[in-house]
Design a protein around this motif. Structure first.
Motif, PDB file in Angstrom:
ATOM      1  N   THR A 271      29.119  30.485 -28.819  1.00 29.77           N
ATOM      2  CA  THR A 271      29.859  29.255 -28.533  1.00 29.77           C
ATOM      3  C   THR A 271      29.645  28.761 -27.099  1.00 29.77           C
ATOM      4  OG1 THR A 271      31.854  30.540 -27.971  1.00 29.77           O
ATOM      5  CG2 THR A 271      31.643  29.757 -30.250  1.00 29.77           C
TER       6      THR A 271
ATOM      7  N   ARG B 252      27.052  25.366 -28.272  1.00 31.53           N
ATOM      8  CA  ARG B 252      26.958  25.812 -29.663  1.00 31.53           C
ATOM      9  C   ARG B 252      25.669  25.281 -30.268  1.00 31.53           C
ATOM     10  NH1 ARG B 252      32.270  25.448 -28.369  1.00 31.53           N
ATOM     11  NH2 ARG B 252      33.759  26.826 -29.439  1.00 31.53           N
TER      12      ARG B 252
ATOM     13  N   ARG C 134      31.206  22.704 -34.948  1.00 34.28           N
ATOM     14  CA  ARG C 134      31.659  24.086 -34.867  1.00 34.28           C
ATOM     15  C   ARG C 134      30.650  25.022 -35.527  1.00 34.28           C
ATOM     16  NH1 ARG C 134      37.364  23.877 -37.619  1.00 34.28           N
ATOM     17  NH2 ARG C 134      36.182  22.459 -38.964  1.00 34.28           N
TER      18      ARG C 134
ATOM     19  N   ASP D 106      33.796  29.909 -34.909  1.00 33.62           N
ATOM     20  CA  ASP D 106      34.931  28.989 -34.843  1.00 33.62           C
ATOM     21  C   ASP D 106      35.619  28.886 -36.197  1.00 33.62           C
ATOM     22  OD1 ASP D 106      34.479  28.028 -32.121  1.00 33.62           O
ATOM     23  OD2 ASP D 106      32.808  26.876 -32.914  1.00 33.62           O
TER      24      ASP D 106
ATOM     25  N   LEU E  20      39.197  27.054 -32.042  1.00 39.00           N
ATOM     26  CA  LEU E  20      37.879  27.226 -31.429  1.00 39.00           C
ATOM     27  C   LEU E  20      37.839  28.568 -30.713  1.00 39.00           C
ATOM     28  CD1 LEU E  20      37.459  23.673 -29.840  1.00 39.00           C
ATOM     29  CD2 LEU E  20      36.367  24.496 -31.944  1.00 39.00           C
TER      30      LEU E  20
ATOM     31  N   CYS F  72      34.161  34.891 -27.638  1.00 38.33           N
ATOM     32  CA  CYS F  72      32.818  35.110 -28.195  1.00 38.33           C
ATOM     33  C   CYS F  72      31.908  35.703 -27.129  1.00 38.33           C
ATOM     34  CB  CYS F  72      32.241  33.778 -28.677  1.00 38.33           C
ATOM     35  SG  CYS F  72      30.539  33.883 -29.258  1.00 38.33           S
TER      36      CYS F  72
END
Length: 328
Positions: free
Chosen positions: A40, A69, A74, A78, A89, A108
């Motif tokens: 992300t 990303r 998304r 996510d 998110l 992440c």
């Protein structure tokens, strides 16, 4: 179709809680490791071409922001976090904008272009999965400072979903695009090495308190637009898909072994290969018009108008709609 699949994943993961801790009804956090399927924005400040923090990436993200990303909106991490009701998110751990208030519900660590083979990460200048474990250790230090209760931190990590996607780049880039690797190792031998590295990686996370793992198999790598362009987009590359299937079978077997060997943990294998292959072969049945990419490839130098009609966003990454569709 999309919402139904998200709900099925939520139900699948929720079974873990009833099996391991009947008194707990929700997950505390989502922690994602691996590659661009989950990344992300951890690559944004790295000296690498494996980045997605520029337009048209993020075109369908809130406020049309390219966050790093690898997609139009998304990504899978996510969607899992949102589907489980943890957060909408999942922030990147290496983001300079990460708030301490986000730590307890997960972050992440994944890095686009990374893999289990250290060579995979080093040739692209991205974060090797074992270095992501080091980031996880730094995360634990920050989480302890934020929470101020070691027992609470242990509980958060034990009840977090550990989402792992690793192996895509090792096979697609390091093995099948590097003649020396293919000359030196058979597919069976190389995938055995990958499983060895994956075991070391999972053991490292388990030793740090992780207990609930969702392990993703690879995509059908021979059917990615970047692979299919070699044949003029006529067919998938059978040898690459074969390698992906061999590896995925071994990952599924590894997950079964972990469930037998570590009764205090819970491990589930998520089949990304067959679910995405079904959509690629029958796009119209799932609301898509084509399996060709929307943008950022030699086939589509000008981005398409509607990314939701394309299975793929670019040469290697599914669109947000495709991620929603293929979740088991």
């Amino acid at each position: 179709m999309e919402n139904a699949n998200i709900k099925v994943l939520v139900v699948l993961l929720s079974i873990w809680i009833s099996c391991v801790q009947a008194q707990t009804g929700t997950f505390s956090a989502v922690l994602a490791f691996g590659d661009s399927i989950l990344d992300t924005g951890n690559n944004n400040l790295l000296m690498t071409v494996s980045r997605g923090n520029f337009l048209p990436y993020g075109r369908d993200f809130p406020h049309r922001i390219p966050t790093g990303r690898f997609g139009n909106g998304r990504v899978l991490s996510d969607l899992v976090a949102s589907g489980l009701g943890v957060k909408d998110l999942l922030p990147a751990f290496r983001s300079p904008f990460l708030k301490n208030s986000e730590l307890a519900t997960g972050v992440c660590f994944a890095s686009g272009g990374s893999g289990l083979d250290k060579f995979t990460a080093s040739i692209q200048g991205v974060i090797w999965v074992q270095d992501q474990v080091s980031d996880f250790q730094r995360y634990l230090e920050k989480l302890n400072q934020q929470v101020g209760d070691a027992a609470k931190v242990k509980e958060i990590i034990a009840n977090a979903v550990i989402l792992v996607s690793a192996g895509n780049n090792d096979l697609a880039i390091t093995y099948f695009s590097t003649p020396k690797r293919q000359t030196r190792y058979t597919v069976q031998a190389y995938t055995d090495m990958l499983i060895g590295w994956k075991t070391t990686f999972i053991n490292s996370l388990y030793d740090l308190g992780a207990r609930k793992f969702a392990i993703l198999g690879t995509l059908p790598l021979g059917c990615l637009p970047g692979a299919r362009q070699i044949t003029g987009n006529l067919i998938c590359l059978p040898n690459v898909n074969y390698g992906a299937r061999v590896y995925n079978d071994k990952v599924a077997n590894l997950v079964n072994q972990y469930n037998q060997r570590l009764p205090n943990g819970k491990f589930v294998y998520i089949d990304m290969y067959n679910s995405l292959l079904e959509v690629i072969n029958n796009p119209s049945q799932y609301g898509f018009t084509t399996a060709k990419p929307c943008c950022c490839s030699v086939m589509t130098p000008i981005p398409c108008l509607r990314s939701g009609s394309h299975v793929f966003w670019d040469f290697a990454h599914p669109s947000e709609k495709a991620y929603k569709t293929v979740l088991p």
